[in-house]
Design a protein around this motif. Structure first.
Motif, short mmCIF file in Angstrom:
data_model
loop_
_atom_site.label_atom_id
_atom_site.label_comp_id
_atom_site.label_asym_id
_atom_site.label_seq_id
_atom_site.Cartn_x
_atom_site.Cartn_y
_atom_site.Cartn_z
N ALA A 20 31.18 51.04 21.91
CA ALA A 20 30.56 52.37 21.94
C ALA A 20 30.50 53.03 20.58
O ALA A 20 30.19 54.22 20.48
N CYS A 25 25.30 50.97 17.83
CA CYS A 25 24.34 51.18 18.91
C CYS A 25 23.28 52.24 18.65
O CYS A 25 22.39 52.42 19.49
N ILE A 193 25.66 59.57 24.07
CA ILE A 193 26.76 58.67 24.39
C ILE A 193 27.44 59.26 25.61
O ILE A 193 27.98 60.37 25.56
N ALA A 262 24.95 54.57 24.51
CA ALA A 262 26.22 53.92 24.87
C ALA A 262 26.73 54.53 26.16
O ALA A 262 26.62 55.74 26.38
N MET A 266 28.73 49.66 29.39
CA MET A 266 28.69 48.80 28.20
C MET A 266 30.10 48.49 27.70
O MET A 266 30.40 47.36 27.30
N THR A 419 34.31 57.95 19.03
CA THR A 419 33.35 57.74 20.11
C THR A 419 33.99 58.24 21.40
O THR A 419 35.14 58.68 21.41
#
Length: 433
Positions: A20, A25, A193, A262, A266, A419
């Motif tokens: 992530a 990404c 995200i 993300a 995933m 993240t």
């Protein structure tokens, strides 16, 4: 399996977090580059403005700068300790999970930045989990102090993240599509995200650039459901309908698009790949599991025991992976943490059964309000606690998972991960020893 159960669990968690990372990404989802100026456009038009909020937003901004070839500028707000250096995008820090004056100032500046944009302009909005608290801009008639009171009450109520964000959207001048409406008539591209079960864009940072189908009546129903005592002026905003959000069919959102870069799924798939490489069969049970953390722990313990004893529904050795966001209804005075509460309940239900190990942690590195991602559980965890005079059941009753696992040296500390795809849970079942 060559590595120890502890090492394997940590490698899976690290892989989930790495999957992530914005640097990995963000590039495939960037809109086509636009020139800094459009011929015959008014001076300053045709520019690219970057805004955003969330625990991953600073890392997203850095990745965007690295991959965007043309001019851009902007403002992004992230959690204290999560800033990273950027050259063209200003990064500011604010408080999470309870908002503060720094977040309020950042939200006001962000709304001022997007005023006066034209159809030739493009806004790239970088949104990740935590953005709701980081962008507090109360609606008229509500103060920052009111928002802080409401936030604390929501966090302690046991409400789901979707329910909490529904209430927040209807008390805000920036959430629930209002930021996107302020950008009109510019093009708005939101890169997300996800840290919420189901990946609903409305619930990620309370959807500042996404139309919201929920209503003030929905927010009031949630407040009633959990017995939340609102200040009189806050309740008046909801009852009067003054807090109504921007709806999905609002014409000001016609040029808005969202791209999910993300997600929890995933991250779980990345962890599953690590397990397979170690000869352990992974089973992803769900990326959107909710409920009281201690209840989810009991259920997961029942599944793990069935696997270990009967090979149903899966044969050991295997790992049960799940994500989502559990909740904790705070009753005690401990240090909290929904992931460690899950683990403590899991351990009590397993009663030290051999061959079952687990890790639970928040992918942002902060479980609850502690600078600790989560913890590890082993078959001997309860025995080691009792040997130290620590009573696991008392720790669970007091909502003190962090105190419990910290005393045993089993806390997982990552620091800011930059993240956030919500909780990660892995229950490793090796079978009967």
């Amino acid at each position: 399996m060559r590595s120890t159960p502890r090492d394997l669990l940590l490698k899976m968690f690290e892989a989930a977090v790495a999957a992530a990372q914005p640097e990995h990404c963000i590039a495939p989802h960037l809109p086509p580059h636009l020139p800094p100026h459009v011929p015959d456009a008014p001076p300053g038009r045709g520019r690219v403005l970057v805004i955003g909020a969330g625990k991953a937003s600073a890392a997203m901004a850095r990745a965007l700068e690295r991959h965007w070839p043309g001019p851009l500028s902007g403002l992004v707000v992230t959690r204290y300790g999560y800033a990273v250096p950027c050259e063209r995008i200003e990064i500011v820090e604010a408080a999470h999970p309870v908002p503060d004056a720094a977040g309020l100032a950042a939200a006001r500046r962000m709304m001022a930045l997007v005023r006066g944009l034209g159809p030739e302009d493009t806004v790239i909005c970088l949104v990740s989990g935590g953005g709701s608290a980081l962008l507090p801009l109360p609606i008229d008639g509500i103060t920052l102090e009111d928002k802080q009171v409401v936030n604390r009450a929501l966090l302690a109520s046991g409400a789901t993240i979707g329910e909490m964000n529904c209430v927040r959207r209807h008390l805000s001048s920036i959430k629930g599509g209002r930021l996107a409406a302020a950008c009109h008539p510019a093009r708005v591209v939101t890169l997300l995200i996800s840290d919420v079960p189901g990946d609903n864009p409305c619930d990620i940072a309370s959807g500042p650039t996404v139309g919201d189908p929920s209503t003030c009546a929905d927010a009031l129903a949630i407040v009633k459901r959990y017995g939340i005592d609102l200040p009189a002026n806050v309740r008046a905003v909801l009852e009067s309908g003054r807090g109504e959000s921007v709806k999905p069919d609002d014409p000001r959102l016609a040029r808005c698009e969202t791209r999910m870069i993300a997600t929890p799924q995933m991250a779980l798939e990345a962890a599953a790949a690590v397990a397979r490489a170690a000869g352990i069969t992974p089973h992803i049970l769900g990326d959107a599991i909710e409920g009281e953390a201690r209840d989810v722990g009991k259920v997961m313990a029942g599944i793990a025991r069935q696997v270990a004893r009967h090979g149903q529904p899966f044969a050991p050795p295997c790992v049960l992976l799940s994500g989502g966001e559990t909740t904790v209804t705070v009753c005690g005075g401990g240090r909290g943490g929904r992931n460690v509460e899950f683990l403590l309940a899991l351990g009590l239900a397993l009663e030290g059964r051999p061959g079952i190990h687990a890790l639970a942690g928040d992918t942002d590195g902060v479980d609850g309000q502690e600078e600790i991602a989560g913890a590890l559980l082993a078959p001997d965890t309860l025995a080691r606690a009792w040997a130290r005079g620590i009573r696991p059941a008392d720790a669970l009753h007091d909502n003190d998972g962090h105190g419990f696992f910290g005393a045993l040296g089993d806390a997982v500390v990552t620091g800011p991960t930059l993240t956030n795809v919500n909780d990660f849970r892995a229950v490793l079942v090796l079978g009967e020893d």
